[in-house]
Scaffold this active site. Structure first.
Site, PDB file in Angstrom:
ATOM      1  N   HIS A   1      53.631  -7.230  16.472  1.00 23.55           N
ATOM      2  CA  HIS A   1      53.578  -8.545  17.115  1.00 23.55           C
ATOM      3  C   HIS A   1      52.209  -8.764  17.760  1.00 23.55           C
ATOM      4  CE1 HIS A   1      55.213 -12.114  19.013  1.00 23.55           C
ATOM      5  NE2 HIS A   1      54.837 -11.679  20.200  1.00 23.55           N
TER       6      HIS A   1
ATOM      7  N   GLU B   1      48.949   7.846  27.578  1.00 25.84           N
ATOM      8  CA  GLU B   1      47.848   7.381  28.428  1.00 25.84           C
ATOM      9  C   GLU B   1      46.549   8.101  28.099  1.00 25.84           C
ATOM     10  OE1 GLU B   1      45.603   5.517  31.489  1.00 25.84           O
ATOM     11  OE2 GLU B   1      47.398   4.965  30.345  1.00 25.84           O
TER      12      GLU B   1
ATOM     13  N   HIS C   1      43.641  -8.008  30.930  1.00 27.10           N
ATOM     14  CA  HIS C   1      43.050  -6.811  30.316  1.00 27.10           C
ATOM     15  C   HIS C   1      43.094  -6.905  28.798  1.00 27.10           C
ATOM     16  CE1 HIS C   1      43.070  -2.375  29.290  1.00 27.10           C
ATOM     17  NE2 HIS C   1      41.997  -2.489  30.028  1.00 27.10           N
TER      18      HIS C   1
ATOM     19  N   HIS D   1      45.186   6.855  24.781  1.00 26.79           N
ATOM     20  CA  HIS D   1      44.566   5.536  24.901  1.00 26.79           C
ATOM     21  C   HIS D   1      43.181   5.643  25.534  1.00 26.79           C
ATOM     22  CE1 HIS D   1      44.037   1.303  25.314  1.00 26.79           C
ATOM     23  NE2 HIS D   1      44.091   1.324  26.634  1.00 26.79           N
TER      24      HIS D   1
ATOM     25  N   HIS E   1      56.258 -18.486  27.190  1.00 24.53           N
ATOM     26  CA  HIS E   1      55.499 -17.949  26.059  1.00 24.53           C
ATOM     27  C   HIS E   1      56.027 -18.510  24.745  1.00 24.53           C
ATOM     28  CE1 HIS E   1      53.283 -15.232  23.512  1.00 24.53           C
ATOM     29  NE2 HIS E   1      54.392 -14.693  23.035  1.00 24.53           N
TER      30      HIS E   1
END
Length: 301
Positions: free
Chosen positions: A276, A58, A124, A61, A214
């Site tokens: 991906h 975290e 986001h 990032h 999806h």
């Protein structure tokens, strides 16, 4: 020419790639609460006492996102001054800076508890994707890609224009559905591919519906991209900037589908999951470049 600008452009683009991958890594590893509900501090401290893996991810990032903002400002100012003669420059600078600020604010709101829900959090990734695309396209302009491929003589007719605009709108929904899979913890809701479960094709709960939804959207995207590629090879084989770009996008889409299947087979291996996300990000960036070409008056049919 523009040597320093090119260096800054490449660095900024790479940082934005890490921002994209970092966001996916935070979600995949469940590290969103690695700093508790504190922002910009971590557990209410500038430097936390304990450093478990989720806290490290975290903080990393957040750090990369902060560095991205700094480089975007530098890149934006340099591009504004040196490439103001290119009509798209100011627009791309404004979009990149605006959306990275929106992305940061949404991330902060999620941390402190002001913004809840997987449907909201899935947006986001899409917001940061627009920021990446703006930086990516601006970098292509810095390197004069359009001049190297002699796009001044390029004429994009209605057929390909409709394919390009339609696909970029549709692919945004595909990307959102993929982000929803991550945020809803539905990555392994189906343990088989292409069907959902052993002896089960249709989903039976919300998480399986998110996962299979999806996959269905990606299937439509694949069919649509094949149709568009055939159209390109038939009518634009003499234009390298069109032909090569669509071949690259089709290759990336196949790799994206393969890594999606491997995510299931490897029980959500983190490295495969990050690739991906990377492949679909690059496809979106290339499509945005084609939208730029289409928007130019010189390319009207």
């Amino acid at each position: 020419m523009y040597k320093k600008l090119k260096i800054v452009a490449v660095i900024t683009t790479l940082i934005m790639v890490f921002v994209q991958i970092g966001g996916a890594l935070v979600t995949k590893t469940g590290s969103a609460e690695g700093c508790g509900d504190s922002w910009p501090l971590c557990h209410g401290q500038l430097i936390p006492k304990d450093w478990p893996l989720d806290t490290i991810i975290e903080i990393a990032h957040r750090g990369v996102s902060g560095i991205a903002i700094i480089f975007l400002i530098i890149f934006g100012v340099m591009a504004w001054k040196q490439l103001s003669h290119i009509r798209e420059t100011k627009f791309l600078v404004c979009v990149s800076l605006s959306f990275i600020l929106i992305q940061s604010l949404i991330g902060a709101a999620a941390v402190v508890g002001l913004w809840h829900g997987e449907f909201v959090l899935a947006a986001h990734f899409g917001i940061s994707l627009i920021c990446f695309a703006a930086v990516f396209v601006l970098t292509l302009l810095v390197f004069h890609v359009d001049l190297k491929y002699d796009t001044k003589g390029l004429i994009i007719h209605k057929g390909l224009r409709r394919h390009t605009i339609g696909i970029i709108i549709y692919i945004y929904f595909v990307i959102y559905s993929g982000a929803l899979v991550r945020h809803a913890d539905a990555s392994l809701a189906c343990t088989k591919w292409p069907h959902c479960m052993p002896n089960q094709i249709l989903p039976t709960n919300f998480y399986q519906a998110v996962q299979m939804g999806h996959r269905f959207l990606v299937l439509i995207l694949f069919i649509w991209m094949v149709i568009a590629l055939i159209h390109v090879l038939k009518h634009y084989s003499n234009y390298r900037v069109i032909k090569n770009g669509w071949i690259i996008m089709m290759t990336l889409l196949v790799l994206q589908i393969i890594t999606g299947a491997l995510t299931i087979f490897t029980y959500a291996n983190i490295f495969i999951a990050l690739f991906h996300a990377l492949f679909i990000t690059l496809i979106f960036g290339i499509l945005c470049y084609y939208i730029l070409l289409i928007s130019r008056p010189d390319y009207e049919p």
